[in-house]
Design an enzyme around this catalytic site. Structure first.
Site, PDB file in Angstrom:
ATOM      1  N   GLU A 137      -8.025  -1.019   8.855  1.00  0.00           N
ATOM      2  CA  GLU A 137      -7.336   0.183   8.416  1.00  0.00           C
ATOM      3  C   GLU A 137      -8.422   1.125   7.894  1.00  0.00           C
ATOM      4  OE1 GLU A 137      -3.867   1.628   5.288  1.00  0.00           O
ATOM      5  OE2 GLU A 137      -5.519   0.360   4.615  1.00  0.00           O
ATOM      6  N   ASP A 185      -7.035  -4.223   4.888  1.00  0.00           N
ATOM      7  CA  ASP A 185      -6.512  -3.108   4.093  1.00  0.00           C
ATOM      8  C   ASP A 185      -7.662  -2.307   3.490  1.00  0.00           C
ATOM      9  OD1 ASP A 185      -4.152  -1.835   2.782  1.00  0.00           O
ATOM     10  OD2 ASP A 185      -5.142  -2.535   0.952  1.00  0.00           O
TER      11      ASP A 185
END
Length: 559
Positions: A278, A216
């Site tokens: 990401e 993330d």
């Protein structure tokens, strides 16, 4: 039928061509009847994923969390939140998935913790300049009384990226950085303690059989230590471009040292453990994350953000495949996820670009969006590299845009002053069976699902579509079966073929071709090639608009 156990391929790592299914765990399946998806529900649905034909499942954060941002505010990275289950259940789920031939990828959230993490509690109790505060970004405020934030950085959820704390003696004190909500203080990756902690967390889950991690905010961990102003207006936070050169908190050079150390940890374990970043970055920036000795893959957000338009998609495919080939990495394609408007809805609008942050999204033609979504699925699955599916896209689910205001839970809604409705519309719980809510998401008599489901989902459930010729679910099942069996899909090659303007026409091998018609005119298909699969009906050998077809030929036998 997919393999029933994990098999190692010593020549091509599994992740280079994998199809990975994203489970937003709160919304996948509820096993205990509290209205929230959990590990018990996921375990019960593992055979569905095996039958669908995916290679792995990516599970969004299941760690203990106050849920200020759907679990992306973590208090303990080595445990599982009781609302989802226990660590023992998680380990059993991993073993069961492996027995079915499905690998398991977890989310890791290294940019920030919860403000209820023990480290942050220690930081609040400690003095400015203490080791406890060095784990985060604490700074004195500007102005004679320190009442203004240290710089002009904006939260991605709206408002300032800084919050002032009250010191232990009760006086107004320093400010801490949070690129997202105030409940998500950013970690300071200049701290050796932070780096060591996350290296230990990776090993903890690898020791329990996890096959990889989706990282993330992978492009945001390192900040320019000078913390310079950016100069963005307050109302432009949602349009801020994290990909521009010199940005002080995106794509900083120090990231590469971190990910090189993570790659060494992954390679110390057997079985091709993998990372997927990401990283909201340009193609050239993204390729740097994937160089030798760093991360394995990164999401292709340019593909996700693209409008349903011939020139844009052709250019993105060329750029992506070309730039990543230079560093020996595969492209990783994605159409939807838990942070963006579902592509059935996006593709049904006049403007088909990614539109999460718009306040007025306009009407969506669901039939048109579904037709294009079917075509996009076959396009994505025909491209070289790996693909990520978001739960429910195989059912043709759309963005639920009429959720009651009082049901909305995304921090974007509040932080934007109720201007941006946020991401709840793509997170509505899955419909599995039955004629009314909870549609098999939980047993009858359970607590209502944490977000309300549309009544129309009766005819979009997995049970309703299973075995129904032409359904979205059967299209995905057929596509994934052919992708695993048909020669050519495992090749990293893509060659463009001559075609009229508006038609993507390419070859994956001498026996496998794909055509996508974006134009308004039908495209005549070569008569010597047979149809493997098409996203819509083909008559008279003419490929209609907004339709994709896979063809086989060249004198080879069909598998």
């Amino acid at each position: 039928m997919p393999r029933t156990r994990i098999q190692q391929n010593t020549t091509v790592p599994w992740w280079r061509t994998a199809v990975i299914y994203q489970v937003y765990i709160r919304s996948f399946a509820d096993g205990n009847g509290d209205g929230i998806g959990d590990i018990a529900g996921l375990r019960a649905r593992l055979p569905y994923l095996r039958e669908l034909g995916v290679d792995a499942v990516w599970i969004t954060p299941w760690y203990p969390s106050p849920m200020a941002d759907g679990g992306y505010d973590v208090t303990d990275y080595r445990a599982i939140d009781p609302v989802f289950g226990t660590l023992a259940e998680g380990e059993e789920m991993i073993a069961e998935a492996h027995a079915l031939g499905v690998r398991v990828v977890l989310d890791i959230v290294p940019n920030h913790t919860s403000n209820r993490h023990p480290w942050f509690a220690e930081a609040l109790s400690a003095a400015p300049g203490s080791p406890e505060r060095e784990r985060y970004h604490f700074r004195d405020g500007r102005g004679p009384d320190g009442s203004r934030p240290p710089n002009d950085w904006r939260s991605r959820f709206g408002g300032s990226a800084w919050t002032r704390v009250t010191e232990p003696d009760g006086t107004p004190g320093q400010w801490y950085l949070h690129l997202f909500s105030p409940e998500q203080p950013d970690l300071n990756w200049a701290s050796r303690e932070v780096r060591s902690e996350f290296e230990s967390i990776l090993r903890f889950w690898y020791d329990r059989g996890v096959d990889g991690f989706r990282i993330d905010v992978a492009s945001g961990l390192v900040k320019d230590p000078a913390l310079p102003d950016i100069g963005i207006p307050e109302d432009a936070v949602f349009e801020e471009g994290p990909w521009k050169d010199g940005h002080p908190h995106w794509n900083q050079e120090g990231l590469h040292e971190i990910y090189q150390s993570w790659r060494k940890i992954a390679e110390s374990y057997a079985g091709d453990r993998v990372f997927c970043a990401e990283a909201n970055s340009r193609d050239d920036q993204m390729a740097r994350y994937l160089g030798p000795g760093e991360l394995h893959t990164a999401f292709n957000f340019a593909f996700l953000r693209s409008p349903w338009e011939f020139k844009s998609i052709r250019e993105i495919v060329d750029r992506s495949v070309g730039s990543l080939a230079e560093v020996g990495a595969p492209a990783t394609w994605v159409l939807s996820n838990h942070d963006v408007t579902r592509h059935v809805t996006r593709y049904g609008r006049r403007d088909t670009t990614h539109d999460l942050y718009r306040s007025d999204n306009g009407h969506a033609d669901r039939d048109l969006g579904t037709r294009r979504a079917r075509a996009a699925a076959l396009l994505m699955l025909a491209l070289p590299g790996s693909s990520y599916l978001y739960q429910g896209e195989e059912l043709g689910l759309w963005e639920v845009e009429d959720l009651p205001d009082e049901a909305l839970q995304d921090p974007l809604w509040g932080r934007s002053g109720h201007r941006v409705r946020g991401r709840d519309g793509c997170r509505v719980p899955m419909p599995w069976s039955g004629s009314e809510s909870p549609f098999g998401f939980a047993r009858r008599g359970s607590e209502p699902p944490w977000l309300p489901q549309p009544a129309e989902w009766e005819k979009f459930s997995a049970q309703f579509q299973s075995g129904t010729p032409g359904s979205m679910l059967e299209l995905y099942r057929s596509a994934l079966r052919l992708r695993s069996e048909q020669p050519g899909f495992d090749s990293g090659k893509l060659s463009w073929l001559d075609a009229p303007e508006g038609v993507l026409w390419f070859e994956r091998s001498p026996v496998l071709r794909c055509a996508v018609n974006f134009s308004e005119e039908p495209f005549p298909l070569p008569r010597t090639w047979g149809v493997l699969l098409s996203s819509d009906r083909i008559t008279g050998g003419q490929l209609p608009t907004d339709t994709t077809v896979w063809l086989w030929g060249g004198g080879a036998s069909r598998v």
